[in-house]
Design a protein around this motif. Structure first.
Motif, short mmCIF file in Angstrom:
data_model
loop_
_atom_site.label_atom_id
_atom_site.label_comp_id
_atom_site.label_asym_id
_atom_site.label_seq_id
_atom_site.Cartn_x
_atom_site.Cartn_y
_atom_site.Cartn_z
N LYS A 216 75.94 113.74 64.59
CA LYS A 216 75.03 113.13 64.92
C LYS A 216 74.33 113.72 66.23
O LYS A 216 74.54 114.40 66.94
N GLN A 217 72.59 113.31 66.01
CA GLN A 217 72.02 114.09 67.47
C GLN A 217 71.20 112.93 67.93
O GLN A 217 70.65 112.23 67.07
N THR A 218 71.57 112.42 69.18
CA THR A 218 70.73 111.45 69.40
C THR A 218 70.01 111.22 70.81
O THR A 218 70.05 111.86 72.28
N PHE A 219 68.83 111.12 70.50
CA PHE A 219 68.03 110.98 71.43
C PHE A 219 67.34 110.30 72.00
O PHE A 219 66.82 108.86 71.45
N GLU A 220 67.16 109.82 73.52
CA GLU A 220 66.49 108.55 73.72
C GLU A 220 64.73 108.77 74.40
O GLU A 220 64.39 109.72 74.32
N TRP A 221 64.24 107.71 74.06
CA TRP A 221 62.71 107.61 74.36
C TRP A 221 62.08 106.75 74.98
O TRP A 221 63.21 105.65 74.81
N THR A 222 60.97 106.49 75.48
CA THR A 222 60.42 105.63 75.88
C THR A 222 58.80 105.58 75.56
O THR A 222 58.88 106.02 74.58
N GLU A 223 57.96 104.95 75.62
CA GLU A 223 56.96 104.08 75.51
C GLU A 223 55.98 105.55 75.82
O GLU A 223 56.25 106.37 76.61
N GLY A 224 55.73 105.64 74.67
CA GLY A 224 54.90 107.22 74.54
C GLY A 224 55.21 108.24 74.10
O GLY A 224 54.47 109.21 73.83
N ALA A 225 55.80 107.38 73.68
CA ALA A 225 56.86 109.53 72.58
C ALA A 225 56.53 109.49 71.03
O ALA A 225 56.31 108.26 70.55
N TYR A 226 57.38 110.83 70.84
CA TYR A 226 55.85 111.37 69.85
C TYR A 226 56.76 112.11 69.03
O TYR A 226 56.64 113.22 70.01
N PHE A 227 57.28 111.95 67.46
CA PHE A 227 58.04 112.76 67.20
C PHE A 227 57.99 112.51 65.67
O PHE A 227 57.39 111.84 64.96
N SER A 228 58.71 113.56 64.84
CA SER A 228 58.75 113.64 63.57
C SER A 228 60.15 113.64 63.31
O SER A 228 61.08 114.68 63.52
N ILE A 229 60.43 112.89 61.87
CA ILE A 229 62.42 112.83 61.70
C ILE A 229 61.69 113.99 60.88
O ILE A 229 61.47 114.34 60.06
N PRO A 230 62.68 115.09 60.18
CA PRO A 230 62.80 116.28 59.98
C PRO A 230 63.05 115.95 58.19
O PRO A 230 63.25 114.37 58.21
N MET A 231 62.54 116.28 57.79
CA MET A 231 62.77 115.89 56.64
C MET A 231 64.27 115.44 55.29
O MET A 231 65.12 116.13 55.95
N ASN A 232 64.58 114.61 54.52
CA ASN A 232 64.92 113.49 54.28
C ASN A 232 66.97 113.73 54.71
O ASN A 232 67.88 113.92 54.78
N ALA A 233 66.31 113.58 56.58
CA ALA A 233 67.97 113.46 57.26
C ALA A 233 67.67 112.27 57.43
O ALA A 233 66.82 111.34 57.40
N TRP A 234 68.67 111.54 57.96
CA TRP A 234 69.04 110.40 57.90
C TRP A 234 68.62 110.08 58.72
O TRP A 234 68.91 110.85 60.72
N TYR A 235 68.38 108.91 60.20
CA TYR A 235 67.92 108.50 61.11
C TYR A 235 68.14 106.99 61.19
O TYR A 235 68.30 106.22 60.61
N GLN A 236 68.49 106.25 62.72
CA GLN A 236 68.52 105.05 63.11
C GLN A 236 67.95 105.30 64.35
O GLN A 236 68.74 105.69 64.90
N HIS A 237 67.32 104.20 64.57
CA HIS A 237 66.67 103.59 66.10
C HIS A 237 66.98 102.66 66.35
O HIS A 237 67.61 101.53 65.97
N PHE A 238 67.63 103.09 67.52
CA PHE A 238 68.56 101.96 68.86
C PHE A 238 67.11 100.78 69.25
O PHE A 238 66.70 101.89 70.62
N ASN A 239 67.02 100.02 69.88
CA ASN A 239 66.67 99.49 71.06
C ASN A 239 67.55 99.07 72.30
O ASN A 239 68.40 98.43 72.30
N GLY A 240 66.98 99.83 73.51
CA GLY A 240 67.60 100.79 74.70
C GLY A 240 67.64 98.94 75.45
O GLY A 240 68.72 98.96 76.71
N SER A 241 66.89 98.19 75.71
CA SER A 241 66.45 96.95 76.13
C SER A 241 67.68 95.52 75.34
O SER A 241 67.40 95.45 74.77
N GLY A 242 67.69 95.24 76.36
CA GLY A 242 68.98 93.73 76.30
C GLY A 242 68.56 92.53 76.13
O GLY A 242 68.59 91.20 75.96
#
Length: 391
Positions: free
Chosen positions: A107-133
């Motif tokens: 797995k590759q994991t990258f962090e983001w904040t408000e304003g980030a923009y990206f595209s998941i590679p076709m048919n790759a697994w992905y999962q989003h995590f909220n970094g704030s409690g």
């Protein structure tokens, strides 16, 4: 072959819209209409597939595309997911991380904040995590799911397809480092933009009003996005095209005018702000003129979130001819075979509407160098496009 019955008495042949069936069975909130005024306050509810609150948006101008909004609660996460359709994602609020993988052990994991923009590679697994409690995070994406599910019909092909695209996600770490390469024509090729809402961009005054712009090639997917910004007290030149563009406002206050008829009798005005999403067409089958106006106190910026029509890979015969490409035609006058309506050719009502709206906000018009009827002050100057920059 012959038949021995009256066709008039035969049963009706059932026509099935597989995307509409998917919507009915998905268990998610569905929103429609001409546009979404405020994605930050859009009503959401639990979306079983995502494992968090969310909604599907299917606007009047959508046909082969739709929009997904998800909100991950404090310290929460989405369900792991993969799919055989393109998706471009913008982080509306919050901070967190996304894991992406074909091989779960890598797995590759990258962090983001408000304003980030990206595209998941076709048919790759992905999962989003909220970094704030303590705070939720909200994201919006544009996909070409409707076109794909209508084409292949079987849902398992879309969500349970084992095929791996080895050229889309390399095994080396750093897939989402934010690095990239600039090419002629202001094309930035990358996988991940850490701050699309504020990144600096080259000049594109040919579209009017002293604006800036950057064209994007994302994740080696067949997606085509761009970011544009234009100054206070100005507006861009009108142009026309069919469906596909989804304009997300990331900064500023203003409005759009959309029309199809030459006499503008069908003119629609759509007020926008940060977090507005609209299509510059009113149906999925026609070309419409549309024009963007800034009446606020800061530059206006938007992202054209398009999940189809790659800027890198050809999809039409002759598209390698620069004069036929959309980014070229967008800055060439209709009188010269392009799709742009020059300021001197626009209906005088357009500028009248703009100055009236500026007055409501107590702002000054800065179009005097561009529009002869302007009662405001000098601002940006007009420029001609340079096609050689796009070779």
């Amino acid at each position: 072959m012959t038949t021995n019955y009256d066709p008039a008495l035969a049963p009706t042949f059932e026509r099935i819209d597989t995307y509409e069936e998917w919507q009915k069975n998905e268990g998610a909130v569905i929103h429609g209409g001409l546009y979404i005024r405020d994605l930050y306050s859009l009503e959401l509810d639990y979306w079983p597939r995502k494992g968090c609150n969310g909604a599907v948006v299917y606007l009047d101008g959508d046909e082969e595309t739709d929009e997904h909004v998800v909100e991950v609660g404090p310290a929460g996460k989405t369900n792991p997911e993969r799919h055989m359709f393109n998706e471009v994602i913008y982080v509306l609020s919050g901070r967190g991380a996304t894991s992406v993988w074909y091989d779960e052990s890598r797995k590759q994991t990258f962090e983001w904040t408000e304003g980030a923009y990206f595209s998941i590679p076709m048919n790759a697994w992905y999962q989003h995590f909220n970094g704030s409690g303590t705070e939720p995070t909200r994201m919006v994406s544009v996909t070409n799911l409707p076109g794909m599910i209508r084409k292949f019909i079987t849902e398992d092909f879309i969500w349970n397809n084992p095929y791996v695209f080895p050229d889309r996600l390399t095994a080396e770490e750093g897939w989402a480092s934010g690095s990239g390469q600039m090419y002629k024509g202001r094309v930035w090729e990358t996988n991940f933009l850490p701050d699309a809402a504020n990144m600096p961009m080259p000049d594109w005054s040919e579209r009017g009003a002293g604006g800036t712009n950057i064209m994007l090639s994302l994740s080696d997917n067949t997606v085509s996005s761009h970011i544009s910004e234009f100054p206070v007290g100005t507006y861009k030149k009108a142009h026309r095209h069919g469906p596909g563009a989804h304009l997300l406002i990331t900064g500023g206050v203003g409005f759009a005018l959309v029309w199809q008829k030459e006499d503008m009798s069908d003119l629609v005005k759509a007020d926008w702000q940060r977090g507005s999403l609209y299509l510059p067409t009113q149906d999925a089958y026609s070309e419409y003129f549309h024009q963007h106006f800034n009446v606020g106190t800061t530059p206006a910026r938007y992202i054209n979130m398009s999940p189809s029509n790659s800027r890198k890979y050809t999809y039409q015969r002759g598209i390698n001819d620069p004069s036929r490409r959309g980014e070229i035609r967008a800055m060439v006058s209709i009188k010269e075979g392009g799709i742009q309506l020059e300021y001197e050719d626009e209906d005088p009502r357009v500028h009248e509407i703009f100055e009236a709206e500026l007055a409501k906000y107590g702002q000054e018009c800065r179009m005097k160098n561009l529009v002869s009827t302007c009662t405001g002050v000098p601002g940006p100057e007009n420029k001609k496009g340079a096609l050689q920059d796009y070779d």
